[in-house]
Design a protein around this motif. Structure first.
Motif, PDB file in Angstrom:
ATOM      1  N   LEU A  73       3.942  -0.054  -2.174  1.00 37.10           N
ATOM      2  CA  LEU A  73       5.223   0.264  -1.571  1.00 37.10           C
ATOM      3  C   LEU A  73       5.657  -0.929  -0.731  1.00 37.10           C
ATOM      4  O   LEU A  73       4.845  -1.516  -0.016  1.00 37.10           O
ATOM      5  N   THR A  74       6.937  -1.319  -0.815  1.00 36.42           N
ATOM      6  CA  THR A  74       7.373  -2.462  -0.007  1.00 36.42           C
ATOM      7  C   THR A  74       7.310  -2.101   1.476  1.00 36.42           C
ATOM      8  O   THR A  74       7.500  -0.943   1.866  1.00 36.42           O
TER       9      THR A  74
ATOM     10  N   GLY B 161      -2.457   0.295   2.425  1.00 41.08           N
ATOM     11  CA  GLY B 161      -2.322   0.620   3.841  1.00 41.08           C
ATOM     12  C   GLY B 161      -0.961   0.354   4.437  1.00 41.08           C
ATOM     13  O   GLY B 161      -0.780   0.418   5.660  1.00 41.08           O
ATOM     14  N   THR B 162       0.037   0.110   3.591  1.00 40.83           N
ATOM     15  CA  THR B 162       1.335  -0.343   4.080  1.00 40.83           C
ATOM     16  C   THR B 162       1.994   0.626   5.052  1.00 40.83           C
ATOM     17  O   THR B 162       2.457   0.227   6.128  1.00 40.83           O
ATOM     18  N   ILE B 163       2.054   1.916   4.693  1.00 39.45           N
ATOM     19  CA  ILE B 163       2.715   2.888   5.566  1.00 39.45           C
ATOM     20  C   ILE B 163       2.034   2.936   6.932  1.00 39.45           C
ATOM     21  O   ILE B 163       2.694   2.933   7.980  1.00 39.45           O
ATOM     22  N   LEU B 164       0.717   2.944   6.926  1.00 42.67           N
ATOM     23  CA  LEU B 164      -0.035   3.070   8.175  1.00 42.67           C
ATOM     24  C   LEU B 164       0.065   1.808   9.025  1.00 42.67           C
ATOM     25  O   LEU B 164       0.170   1.880  10.253  1.00 42.67           O
ATOM     26  N   ILE B 165       0.044   0.664   8.375  1.00 46.41           N
ATOM     27  CA  ILE B 165       0.171  -0.606   9.108  1.00 46.41           C
ATOM     28  C   ILE B 165       1.549  -0.706   9.741  1.00 46.41           C
ATOM     29  O   ILE B 165       1.686  -1.105  10.906  1.00 46.41           O
ATOM     30  N   GLU B 166       2.587  -0.337   8.977  1.00 45.86           N
ATOM     31  CA  GLU B 166       3.939  -0.355   9.540  1.00 45.86           C
ATOM     32  C   GLU B 166       4.043   0.604  10.727  1.00 45.86           C
ATOM     33  O   GLU B 166       4.694   0.302  11.728  1.00 45.86           O
ATOM     34  N   ALA B 167       3.392   1.767  10.623  1.00 41.07           N
ATOM     35  CA  ALA B 167       3.418   2.730  11.721  1.00 41.07           C
ATOM     36  C   ALA B 167       2.760   2.156  12.972  1.00 41.07           C
ATOM     37  O   ALA B 167       3.291   2.282  14.088  1.00 41.07           O
TER      38      ALA B 167
ATOM     39  N   ASN C 281      -1.485  23.803   5.085  1.00 42.28           N
ATOM     40  CA  ASN C 281      -1.164  23.103   6.334  1.00 42.28           C
ATOM     41  C   ASN C 281       0.345  23.172   6.554  1.00 42.28           C
ATOM     42  O   ASN C 281       1.020  22.148   6.694  1.00 42.28           O
ATOM     43  N   ASP C 282       0.870  24.381   6.585  1.00 38.74           N
ATOM     44  CA  ASP C 282       2.318  24.545   6.582  1.00 38.74           C
ATOM     45  C   ASP C 282       2.982  24.263   7.927  1.00 38.74           C
ATOM     46  O   ASP C 282       4.206  24.266   8.029  1.00 38.74           O
ATOM     47  N   THR C 283       2.188  24.012   8.962  1.00 40.15           N
ATOM     48  CA  THR C 283       2.784  23.592  10.237  1.00 40.15           C
ATOM     49  C   THR C 283       2.952  22.078  10.297  1.00 40.15           C
ATOM     50  O   THR C 283       3.578  21.558  11.223  1.00 40.15           O
ATOM     51  N   TRP C 284       2.369  21.380   9.334  1.00 39.88           N
ATOM     52  CA  TRP C 284       2.521  19.926   9.240  1.00 39.88           C
ATOM     53  C   TRP C 284       3.824  19.601   8.511  1.00 39.88           C
ATOM     54  O   TRP C 284       4.334  20.400   7.727  1.00 39.88           O
ATOM     55  N   SER C 285       4.340  18.404   8.750  1.00 37.88           N
ATOM     56  CA  SER C 285       5.508  17.901   8.013  1.00 37.88           C
ATOM     57  C   SER C 285       5.029  16.880   6.996  1.00 37.88           C
ATOM     58  O   SER C 285       4.236  15.991   7.321  1.00 37.88           O
ATOM     59  N   TRP C 286       5.522  17.024   5.771  1.00 40.78           N
ATOM     60  CA  TRP C 286       5.100  16.168   4.660  1.00 40.78           C
ATOM     61  C   TRP C 286       6.299  15.383   4.137  1.00 40.78           C
ATOM     62  O   TRP C 286       7.331  15.966   3.815  1.00 40.78           O
ATOM     63  N   PHE C 287       6.147  14.078   4.020  1.00 43.00           N
ATOM     64  CA  PHE C 287       7.153  13.193   3.431  1.00 43.00           C
ATOM     65  C   PHE C 287       6.490  12.501   2.240  1.00 43.00           C
ATOM     66  O   PHE C 287       5.575  11.693   2.413  1.00 43.00           O
ATOM     67  N   ILE C 288       6.952  12.846   1.042  1.00 43.07           N
ATOM     68  CA  ILE C 288       6.298  12.381  -0.189  1.00 43.07           C
ATOM     69  C   ILE C 288       7.298  11.589  -1.019  1.00 43.07           C
ATOM     70  O   ILE C 288       8.294  12.141  -1.509  1.00 43.07           O
ATOM     71  N   LEU C 289       7.049  10.297  -1.182  1.00 45.53           N
ATOM     72  CA  LEU C 289       7.899   9.453  -2.034  1.00 45.53           C
ATOM     73  C   LEU C 289       7.267   9.400  -3.417  1.00 45.53           C
ATOM     74  O   LEU C 289       6.114   8.992  -3.566  1.00 45.53           O
ATOM     75  N   SER C 290       8.015   9.813  -4.444  1.00 49.17           N
ATOM     76  CA  SER C 290       7.434   9.861  -5.784  1.00 49.17           C
ATOM     77  C   SER C 290       8.467   9.584  -6.861  1.00 49.17           C
ATOM     78  O   SER C 290       9.617  10.014  -6.757  1.00 49.17           O
ATOM     79  N   GLY C 291       8.007   8.904  -7.896  1.00 48.92           N
ATOM     80  CA  GLY C 291       8.817   8.685  -9.081  1.00 48.92           C
ATOM     81  C   GLY C 291       8.429   9.633 -10.208  1.00 48.92           C
ATOM     82  O   GLY C 291       8.961   9.533 -11.315  1.00 48.92           O
TER      83      GLY C 291
END
Length: 412
Positions: A177-178, A205-211, A360-370
């Protein structure tokens, strides 16, 4: 503050609001928001600040011309009318790096590039009549041209190599992921540094490093160079420059453009480093993957970014996802199953993701998928989804919003 210039920043379609907020947070006035781009008004440090601080744009263009053209003759005359001597010095190297046309009568990129270059040469010959041939041995001034419904926009690229290349991702897993898109998804979400974040398909590790960089206020462009830093070596003759732009006099009595200079970049970098948070932080950021080699890559990338102590990487299958925390965020980019042999595997994988969401329905999920069957396989309709192009690939960002955690007492 001096006179203002217009800067144009392209972004992923659907992420304009995120980029707009980033630019506003830098203190700049938004001039225009369009599909996949935001234009704003900038001061003398704007080129440096935008390149160093913006996380969600691919580059920063100095927007120098807008006009309508339906024939190549009109294109030539309009480009020739632009005061290129205001932007490009006698020895500058200039060319059209990219031209794209959508729903316009001028549709040949090669012809657009050729006509624009020719018109620029003719204009500069009027400024420098003693020049038969421009040697173009100086700094680079690449142009990017966009034509939409016969409306032409021309920008000078101040960035050079795309801004998604932060410099930390030396090791790459398949289908990365860019960095700019990862940052945009994070900034789009309600995640903040005091909340739990997990990526169960962490890859490089891109998402986590950016975070972690966002949490520590590490500017994304702090450790790289930009094309316009070399513009300070350019001297522009006082008699040939538009008198309405800000100028500085050097020791030779010539004027240099103060809107892009090494001094400006150094000044912005020094301030950005002072704003970094190097204190111990209780970040809860974790990344899982089933491939040990990929995890080694992710750890190495995190170390290069200076955030290796902020992220916990672990070998774990998404089927084993669990957490003692009641509230948290999963932000991830699972496999898409691009190869035909993987299609059946994808359905099973996304069913597993759906099971973890249900548990884990109290968590928020953001899923990028093609993967086209993602939402059906998850077996739950997303709270919201956005169409986003990850490079040339159409993807969707599926958002499953969990419960909001209770507000902390004021005295905590």
């Amino acid at each position: 503050m001096g006179n203002m210039i217009r800067l144009l920043c392209p972004c992923h379609f659907g992420m304009e609001a995120v980029l707009k907020r980033e630019i506003s947070d830098l203190g700049y006035e938004i001039d225009e928001v369009d599909n996949g781009k935001v234009t704003f008004l900038g001061d003398e440090d704007a080129i440096a600040r935008a390149n160093i601080h913006l996380r969600t744009t691919e580059r920063v263009l100095w927007r120098v011309a807008d006009f309508k053209a339906v024939t190549f003759d009109e294109l030539f005359e309009a480009v020739k009318a632009v005061p290129w001597e205001k932007y490009i010095p006698k020895d500058g190297r200039f060319w059209v790096a990219k031209a794209n046309s959508v729903n316009s009568q001028l549709f040949s990129p090669r012809d657009i590039q050729r006509i624009v270059k020719k018109a620029m040469v003719e204009r500069l010959k009027q400024t420098y009549p003693d020049v038969e041939h421009f040697a173009e041995t100086g700094a680079d001034y690449p142009l990017r041209i966009s034509i939409l419904k016969d409306n032409v926009t021309i920008g000078i690229d101040t960035t050079g190599e795309s801004l998604h290349k932060r410099g930390y991702r030396k090791f790459t897993a398949p289908a990365p992921l860019t960095e700019t898109l990862a940052a945009a998804i994070l900034l789009l979400s309600p995640w903040r540094e005091d909340r739990v974040l997990v990526d169960p398909f962490c890859g490089s590790g891109t998402i986590l490093i950016e975070a972690a960089m966002i949490a520590r206020h590490i500017a994304p462009g702090i450790n790289r160079e930009f094309l316009s830093e070399k513009w300070h070596e350019t001297n522009i003759n006082i008699d040939k420059v538009n008198k309405n732009i800000d100028k500085k006099r050097n020791s030779d009595g010539l004027l240099t453009n103060i809107y892009a200079s090494r001094e400006s970049f150094d000044r912005v970098r020094d301030k950005a480093r002072l704003e970094e948070n190097h204190e111990p932080m209780e970040l809860s950021i974790a990344g899982y993957d089933i491939d040990d080699e990929v995890l080694r890559m992710a750890r190495a990338n995190a170390a290069l970014a200076g955030v290796e102590d902020d992220i916990h990487f672990q070998r774990r299958d998404v089927a084993d996802f669990s957490s003692p925390k009641k509230y948290g965020f999963v932000i991830t980019n699972p496999p898409y199953g691009e190869r035909i042999s993987e299609k059946d595997e994808m359905a099973a994988l996304y069913r597993t993701v759906g099971e973890r969401i249900a548990e884990n329905d109290t968590w928020s999920w953001f899923i990028l998928s093609g993967y086209e069957g993602a939402e059906d396989a998850i077996r739950k309709k997303a709270t919201k989804n956005r169409k986003i192009y990850n490079g040339m690939m159409k993807t969707y960002l599926y958002q499953y919003m969990g419960a909001k955690p209770p507000k902390r007492p004021r005295n905590e």
